[in-house]
Scaffold this active site. Structure first.
Site, PDB file in Angstrom:
ATOM      1  N   SER A 189       0.855  -1.189   0.000  1.00 32.72           N
ATOM      2  CA  SER A 189       0.000   0.000   0.000  1.00 32.72           C
ATOM      3  C   SER A 189       0.885   1.232   0.000  1.00 32.72           C
ATOM      4  O   SER A 189       2.067   1.173   0.395  1.00 32.72           O
ATOM      5  CB  SER A 189      -0.900   0.014   1.241  1.00 32.72           C
TER       6      SER A 189
ATOM      7  N   TYR B 105      -2.200  -0.858  10.281  1.00 37.75           N
ATOM      8  CA  TYR B 105      -2.303  -1.096   8.840  1.00 37.75           C
ATOM      9  C   TYR B 105      -0.993  -0.730   8.151  1.00 37.75           C
ATOM     10  O   TYR B 105      -0.446  -1.496   7.349  1.00 37.75           O
ATOM     11  CB  TYR B 105      -3.459  -0.281   8.270  1.00 37.75           C
TER      12      TYR B 105
END
Length: 598
Positions: free
Chosen positions: A468, A481
């Site tokens: 990401s 995350y």
């Protein structure tokens, strides 16, 4: 499944085969092995040089559950006897006699489906084009071996009507055919094969072609190779000088071309449709000995081609429409998190390129829907599998099942992931554990299990890990995350370095804000259920307004595999964050204080 396991499967299948001797009119005895139900359609597998029938063991084992599979040692090879004298005993005319004797013995009154590799394919073209075999062949699958007649016409065309391209093609094939000249020399090939070459041959195959030993080649190799030299001496020069003009195939033909073949140029098969009107073409990114290195794919294509011809329905080719069809057609691609979003779009992109798809998701219904749609889009085969990627034992079972039923994965996309948002102090141990289990350990399990299978097969491959932009963009609201994705990025970099020598590429895809359903299932820590639903809805609206489609990420994934890219930031904000991370980290730290949408 280890590469040795499939070899055990082939050896076990041949050990259990029914063996018989077929005597030809010349008195040559051919050793014939049969597997499967003799009432089913018969597939005859013919080996090449310097092989024996054992080269087909792994393919045969995969076909025997649905067909009557027949393998035989060509005269002078394996357990078959050699003609006397050797000179003149290996002409294509006599090899045709042998084939007809075998076909009559194993399938009297019913045509057989022929499959040939290397010189088995050279013979097969003769069987498929001469008048006396009409009615005995139901189909022919050719790989790594051209018709000598077609080859002769190919050379004549380039000599009689030369152009720079045609001359280059002829010279290129001439260089690849160095071994043909060597085999025409008297005595020396026999001495070499009965001496050091036979001893070193398994090591040469393993080093150059990544062919695992697994009981192949057999102890008869020195004699097989010495006798096999007469295949070239008895046929090549005469046929190339005076190719037949009536060499049209009277049966449907499937041509499987390994694009990395060191001995045969793909250009040899240009204009083959002129000689084989009912032609189906397949390409495979592999080297010459595909019966040993890619038995899973060969068995699939052979099975489908035989089934189509047995049904009486003509094989209608719908070539893959994707821009990378030459690269991925027939390859096996496994995607986790394929039930929606980026995973589903990635499955569709590879399906358009003609890849076989394994769609993996925790949601069985979503995975099945992806597989169904992938087949409609262009995947020749697609399957749905259900697993929790964080479950080590579940992933191990999946890896074993995929290897046993579908083959070794060529491209692995570790895409499954979950979102979690909230400050570090509000993120519980359970939230941390769940996030790392799925986002990091799910990737580790996939790389470890499927990457090991790729490495042991020795034919290369590619691993794509979905990280990401959060991997290099710190955020006070995404500690769990971002940490999981940064770990995936570093894991990918480390694995890329480790696997570089195996031909396996590793890419980390780093999307920014993409319109997927991850926000609807994201966990927001430190708030009650009502506030959590509110934040999920708000994040979904923001992502919807951004409206960056997952299909663009899928396109980036496919390109990353083709170009073997290491780190791919996708979306403008991801590219911008990557640039700031490398050039202006202080500015990125300032941005980190802003509340992100998730």
């Amino acid at each position: 499944m280890r590469s040795g396991d499939s070899g055990d499967r082939g050896r076990i299948a041949l050990a259990a085969a029914r063996e018989r001797r077929v005597r030809t009119r010349e008195g040559v005895e051919l050793c014939v092995a049969e597997l499967g139900d003799a009432t089913q359609p018969t597939i005859v597998l013919v080996h090449g040089f310097p092989d024996s029938k054992e080269v087909w063991s792994e393919v045969a084992a995969r076909l025997a559950d649905r067909f009557h599979v027949v393998l035989y040692d060509v005269r002078g090879h394996g357990c078959s006897t050699a003609p006397k004298p050797l000179r003149g005993g290996f002409t294509l005319e006599k090899l045709t006699d042998d084939f007809l004797a075998v076909a009559d013995a194993v399938s009297p009154g019913r045509p057989v489906h022929l499959v040939g590799h290397d010189w088995g394919s050279v013979q097969g073209w003769e069987f498929a084009t001469v008048k006396r075999t009409e009615g005995r062949l139901a189909s022919f699958t050719s790989m790594s071996g051209p018709s000598l007649d077609h080859f002769g016409h190919w050379i004549k065309k380039r000599v009689s009507r030369p152009t720079p391209r045609r001359i280059a093609q002829a010279l290129g094939q001439g260089v690849r055919s160095w071994y043909v000249y060597a085999l025409h020399t008297p005595v020396l090939p026999e001495l070499a094969w009965k001496g050091p070459l036979a001893t070193q041959w398994p090591k040469i195959l393993e080093r150059m072609e990544k062919v695992p030993a697994n009981g192949y080649p057999t102890a008869s190799l020195p004699t097989d190779a010495a006798h096999g030299a007469w295949l070239y001496r008895d046929n090549v020069r005469s046929r190339l000088r005076r190719p037949r003009n009536d060499c049209y195939a009277h049966t449907p033909v499937q041509l499987i071309t390994p694009t990395g073949d060191l001995f045969l140029s793909e250009r040899l098969y240009d204009e083959l449709e002129l000689w084989a009107p009912k032609l189906t073409r397949r390409t495979l990114p592999a080297k010459h000995w595909i019966p040993r290195t890619r038995p899973d794919q060969l068995a699939t294509w052979i099975r489908d081609f035989v089934t189509s011809n047995e049904s009486g329905v003509p094989v209608v080719e719908h070539p893959p429409s994707g821009p990378y069809a030459d690269r991925f057609a027939g390859q096996l691609v496994l995607i986790t998190g394929a039930g929606s979003g980026i995973g589903r779009a990635t499955a569709f992109s590879f399906a358009e390129a003609g890849a076989r798809i394994v769609a993996v998701d925790l949601d069985a219904e979503s995975a099945a829907r992806t597989a169904d749609m992938a087949r409609l889009i262009g995947a020749p085969e697609a399957w749905a599998e259900t697993v929790d990627v964080s479950d080590e034992q579940g992933m191990e079972k999946l890896a074993l099942r995929v290897a046993a039923e579908y083959g070794t994965v060529d491209v692995l996309v570790n895409n499954a992931g979950i979102g979690v948002s909230g400050s570090f102090l509000d993120t519980s141990v359970e939230d941390w554990k769940k996030t790392l289990d799925v986002n990091l350990w799910g990737v580790i399990h996939g790389c470890r299990l499927f990457g090991k299978q790729m490495a042991e097969r020795g034919q290369g491959g590619h691993i794509v890990n979905t990280a990401s932009a959060a991997a290099f963009q710190p955020s006070k609201a995404l500690p769990a995350y971002s940490t999981s994705k940064a770990a995936v990025l570093m894991l990918s970099e480390c694995l890329r370095a480790e696997l570089a020598g195996t031909g396996i590429g590793v890419s980390a895809i780093c999307p920014g804000i993409v319109n997927t359903n991850i926000t609807r299932s994201a966990r927001f820590t430190g708030v009650d259920e009502k506030e959590q639903r509110k934040r999920q809805e708000r994040s979904s609206r923001l992502y919807g307004l951004r409206n960056y489609p997952p299909e663009k990420v899928a396109e980036a994934i496919v390109r990353a595999v083709v170009r073997d890219q290491a780190v791919i930031p996708v979306t403008p904000e991801a590219r911008g964050a990557r640039l700031l991370y490398r050039l202006f980290p202080g500015a990125l730290r300032a941005v980190a204080r802003v509340e992100p949408p998730i």
